[in-house]
Design a protein around this motif. Structure first.
Motif, mmCIF file in Angstrom:
data_model
loop_
_atom_site.group_PDB
_atom_site.id
_atom_site.type_symbol
_atom_site.label_atom_id
_atom_site.label_comp_id
_atom_site.label_asym_id
_atom_site.label_seq_id
_atom_site.Cartn_x
_atom_site.Cartn_y
_atom_site.Cartn_z
ATOM 1 N N ALA A 286 0.450 -1.549 -0.195
ATOM 2 C CA ALA A 286 0.566 0.177 0.327
ATOM 3 C C ALA A 286 0.495 1.099 -0.250
ATOM 4 C CB ALA A 286 -0.826 0.095 1.571
ATOM 5 N N ILE A 287 1.777 1.287 0.802
ATOM 6 C CA ILE A 287 2.497 2.654 1.138
ATOM 7 C C ILE A 287 3.439 2.584 -0.858
ATOM 8 C CG2 ILE A 287 4.617 2.939 1.748
ATOM 9 C CD1 ILE A 287 3.883 1.851 4.523
ATOM 10 N N VAL A 288 3.802 1.243 -1.532
ATOM 11 C CA VAL A 288 4.400 2.186 -2.426
ATOM 12 C C VAL A 288 3.512 2.036 -4.321
ATOM 13 C CG1 VAL A 288 6.380 0.955 -1.355
ATOM 14 C CG2 VAL A 288 4.957 -0.570 -2.760
ATOM 15 N N SER A 289 2.451 2.079 -3.885
ATOM 16 C CA SER A 289 1.499 1.452 -4.664
ATOM 17 C C SER A 289 1.649 2.755 -5.190
ATOM 18 C CB SER A 289 0.494 1.094 -4.054
ATOM 19 O OG SER A 289 -0.330 2.488 -3.299
ATOM 20 N N ASP A 290 1.633 4.120 -4.833
ATOM 21 C CA ASP A 290 1.892 5.536 -5.545
ATOM 22 C C ASP A 290 3.456 5.702 -6.063
ATOM 23 O OD1 ASP A 290 1.271 6.296 -2.710
ATOM 24 O OD2 ASP A 290 0.146 7.987 -3.311
ATOM 25 N N CYS A 291 3.716 4.974 -5.494
ATOM 26 C CA CYS A 291 5.810 5.557 -5.655
ATOM 27 C C CYS A 291 5.889 5.590 -7.198
ATOM 28 C CB CYS A 291 6.065 5.242 -4.837
ATOM 29 S SG CYS A 291 5.906 5.533 -3.204
ATOM 30 N N HIS A 292 6.780 6.341 -7.520
ATOM 31 C CA HIS A 292 7.197 6.644 -8.719
ATOM 32 C C HIS A 292 8.815 5.923 -8.655
ATOM 33 C CE1 HIS A 292 4.369 9.417 -9.608
ATOM 34 N NE2 HIS A 292 3.987 9.202 -10.412
ATOM 35 N N ALA A 293 9.174 5.665 -7.298
ATOM 36 C CA ALA A 293 10.489 6.061 -7.123
ATOM 37 C C ALA A 293 10.638 5.799 -5.512
ATOM 38 C CB ALA A 293 11.504 6.806 -7.034
ATOM 39 N N VAL A 294 11.651 4.330 -5.413
ATOM 40 C CA VAL A 294 12.281 3.853 -3.684
ATOM 41 C C VAL A 294 13.618 4.763 -3.611
ATOM 42 C CG1 VAL A 294 11.530 2.480 -1.847
ATOM 43 C CG2 VAL A 294 10.364 3.128 -3.708
ATOM 44 N N ALA A 295 13.768 5.020 -2.654
ATOM 45 C CA ALA A 295 15.948 5.204 -1.923
ATOM 46 C C ALA A 295 15.632 5.110 -0.791
ATOM 47 C CB ALA A 295 15.744 6.269 -2.239
ATOM 48 N N SER A 296 17.032 3.895 -0.450
ATOM 49 C CA SER A 296 17.196 3.533 0.189
ATOM 50 C C SER A 296 18.852 3.829 0.882
ATOM 51 C CB SER A 296 17.356 2.389 0.578
ATOM 52 O OG SER A 296 18.237 2.103 2.072
ATOM 53 N N CYS A 297 18.326 4.865 1.885
ATOM 54 C CA CYS A 297 19.276 5.528 2.525
ATOM 55 C C CYS A 297 19.913 4.689 4.114
ATOM 56 C CB CYS A 297 19.241 7.483 3.060
ATOM 57 S SG CYS A 297 19.454 8.210 1.377
ATOM 58 N N LEU A 298 19.526 3.881 4.524
ATOM 59 C CA LEU A 298 19.427 2.952 5.635
ATOM 60 C C LEU A 298 20.753 2.369 5.448
ATOM 61 C CD1 LEU A 298 16.034 0.484 4.975
ATOM 62 C CD2 LEU A 298 16.933 2.486 6.994
ATOM 63 N N GLY A 299 20.870 3.187 7.247
ATOM 64 C CA GLY A 299 22.258 1.969 7.590
ATOM 65 C C GLY A 299 22.685 1.925 9.182
ATOM 66 N N HIS A 300 23.533 0.991 9.215
ATOM 67 C CA HIS A 300 23.461 0.183 10.850
ATOM 68 C C HIS A 300 23.768 1.804 12.149
ATOM 69 C CE1 HIS A 300 22.872 -3.584 9.920
ATOM 70 N NE2 HIS A 300 22.905 -3.337 8.202
ATOM 71 N N ASN A 301 23.857 2.540 13.294
ATOM 72 C CA ASN A 301 23.673 2.839 13.988
ATOM 73 C C ASN A 301 25.559 1.929 14.919
ATOM 74 O OD1 ASN A 301 21.400 4.581 14.153
ATOM 75 N ND2 ASN A 301 20.587 2.842 15.807
ATOM 76 N N LEU A 302 26.545 3.149 14.096
ATOM 77 C CA LEU A 302 27.720 2.959 14.999
ATOM 78 C C LEU A 302 27.649 2.689 15.890
ATOM 79 C CD1 LEU A 302 29.616 5.324 12.220
ATOM 80 C CD2 LEU A 302 29.354 2.804 12.393
ATOM 81 N N THR A 303 27.371 1.671 16.859
ATOM 82 C CA THR A 303 27.282 1.337 18.437
ATOM 83 C C THR A 303 27.273 -0.041 18.093
ATOM 84 O OG1 THR A 303 24.709 1.409 18.497
ATOM 85 C CG2 THR A 303 25.341 3.149 19.094
ATOM 86 N N PHE A 304 27.500 -0.614 19.538
ATOM 87 C CA PHE A 304 27.991 -1.836 18.981
ATOM 88 C C PHE A 304 27.015 -2.393 19.006
ATOM 89 C CE2 PHE A 304 28.397 -6.362 21.562
ATOM 90 C CZ PHE A 304 29.392 -6.494 21.648
ATOM 91 N N LYS A 305 25.568 -2.065 19.914
ATOM 92 C CA LYS A 305 24.148 -3.338 19.352
ATOM 93 C C LYS A 305 24.125 -2.848 17.795
ATOM 94 C CE LYS A 305 19.644 -2.823 19.971
ATOM 95 N NZ LYS A 305 17.949 -2.175 21.371
ATOM 96 N N GLY A 306 23.831 -1.611 17.311
ATOM 97 C CA GLY A 306 24.152 -1.264 15.486
ATOM 98 C C GLY A 306 25.060 -2.001 14.817
ATOM 99 N N ILE A 307 26.321 -2.310 14.914
ATOM 100 C CA ILE A 307 26.755 -3.322 14.416
ATOM 101 C C ILE A 307 26.592 -4.126 14.904
ATOM 102 C CG2 ILE A 307 29.338 -3.881 14.329
ATOM 103 C CD1 ILE A 307 29.688 -1.039 14.874
ATOM 104 N N TYR A 308 26.414 -4.873 15.523
ATOM 105 C CA TYR A 308 26.675 -6.542 16.262
ATOM 106 C C TYR A 308 25.227 -6.740 15.800
ATOM 107 C CZ TYR A 308 31.419 -5.380 15.924
ATOM 108 O OH TYR A 308 32.977 -5.116 15.757
ATOM 109 N N GLY A 309 24.877 -6.317 16.596
ATOM 110 C CA GLY A 309 22.407 -6.506 16.521
ATOM 111 C C GLY A 309 22.206 -6.766 16.075
#
Length: 241
Positions: free
Chosen positions: A64-87
């Motif tokens: 439903a979220i992407v149904s009317d989108c012409h483009a999708v962009a991902s800038c996802l990344g892992h937080n630079l913390t111990f949990k973010g890197i290894y969790g």
């Protein structure tokens, strides 16, 4: 056009959103919390804020979220913390990329949807001959063992390269590879190359997050630029660095 941005609250994702809004596009963002979002976003009629963890959304919600989108962009990344890197989630970027692409495919849009992934120069484009030194291979091998986020970046780009491919009727993609990220206030001159022109490990360049956001936004709304780089993994450096 309407663009979905995931990772929008991050240092680079927020710059991408600002560029898209400045160009008067409609933007949807998926964020886990609105606490760090600018107040201007919350009152912008062209911005829809969806508060959720991208991997917790159901398939139906994602469709439903992407149904009317012409483009999708991902800038996802892992937080630079111990949990973010290894969790968990260890495969945040890859799993989000796969789920978003599956949602787009299930909607079977009439025109191809653009998918722009923020990646890293530490990841080679295996569709091209990108030779690296033995020393750099050793360091990259260590990164794969010691830093799960590096493997996540590799697998996300490999998914687009091998599973979506070059001749998909529903999704076209580009994986943008910035070198060493820095903070700057204004867009400056930058250069784009098909492959790294310097060692990402031993002679890294610099690029500002605002320049990366500008290039990713330009890929989305500039069809000529998209035609040049779709299906590729362009590398971006700030010219002044």
């Amino acid at each position: 056009m309407t663009v979905l941005v995931v990772g929008a609250s991050g240092a680079t994702g927020s710059k991408l959103v600002e560029h898209l809004l400045n160009e008067k596009h409609k933007v949807k963002v998926i964020v886990r919390s609105q606490d760090k979002l600018p107040e201007s976003w919350k009152i912008n009629k062209n911005l829809q804020i969806i508060t959720a963890s991208v991997l917790d959304l159901s398939d139906a919600e994602m469709r439903a979220i992407v149904s009317d989108c012409h483009a999708v962009a991902s800038c996802l990344g892992h937080n630079l913390t111990f949990k973010g890197i290894y969790g968990k989630p260890r495969r945040l970027v890859t799993d989000a990329t796969r789920r978003l692409c599956n949602a787009v495919k299930s909607n079977n849009p009439q025109n191809p949807t653009k998918f722009v992934l923020m990646n890293t120069t530490g990841n080679r484009n295996r569709d091209l001959n990108e030779p690296i030194s033995f020393a750099q291979k050793c360091v990259i091998g260590l990164l794969r063992l010691l830093l799960p986020p590096h493997v996540d970046n590799e697998k996300a780009a490999d998914y687009l390269r091998t599973q979506i491919g070059q001749n998909n009727n529903v999704i076209e993609w580009a994986a943008v590879r910035p070198d060493g990220l820095i903070n700057e206030e204004e867009v400056t001159d930058y250069e784009i190359h098909p492959s790294p022109t310097r060692s990402a490990i031993f002679n890294a360049g610099k690029v500002s997050r605002i320049n990366v956001g500008h290039f990713m936004a330009s890929l989305i709304y500039d069809n000529d630029l998209w035609a040049k780089w779709k299906g590729q993994m362009p590398v971006i450096y700030s010219t002044s660095h």
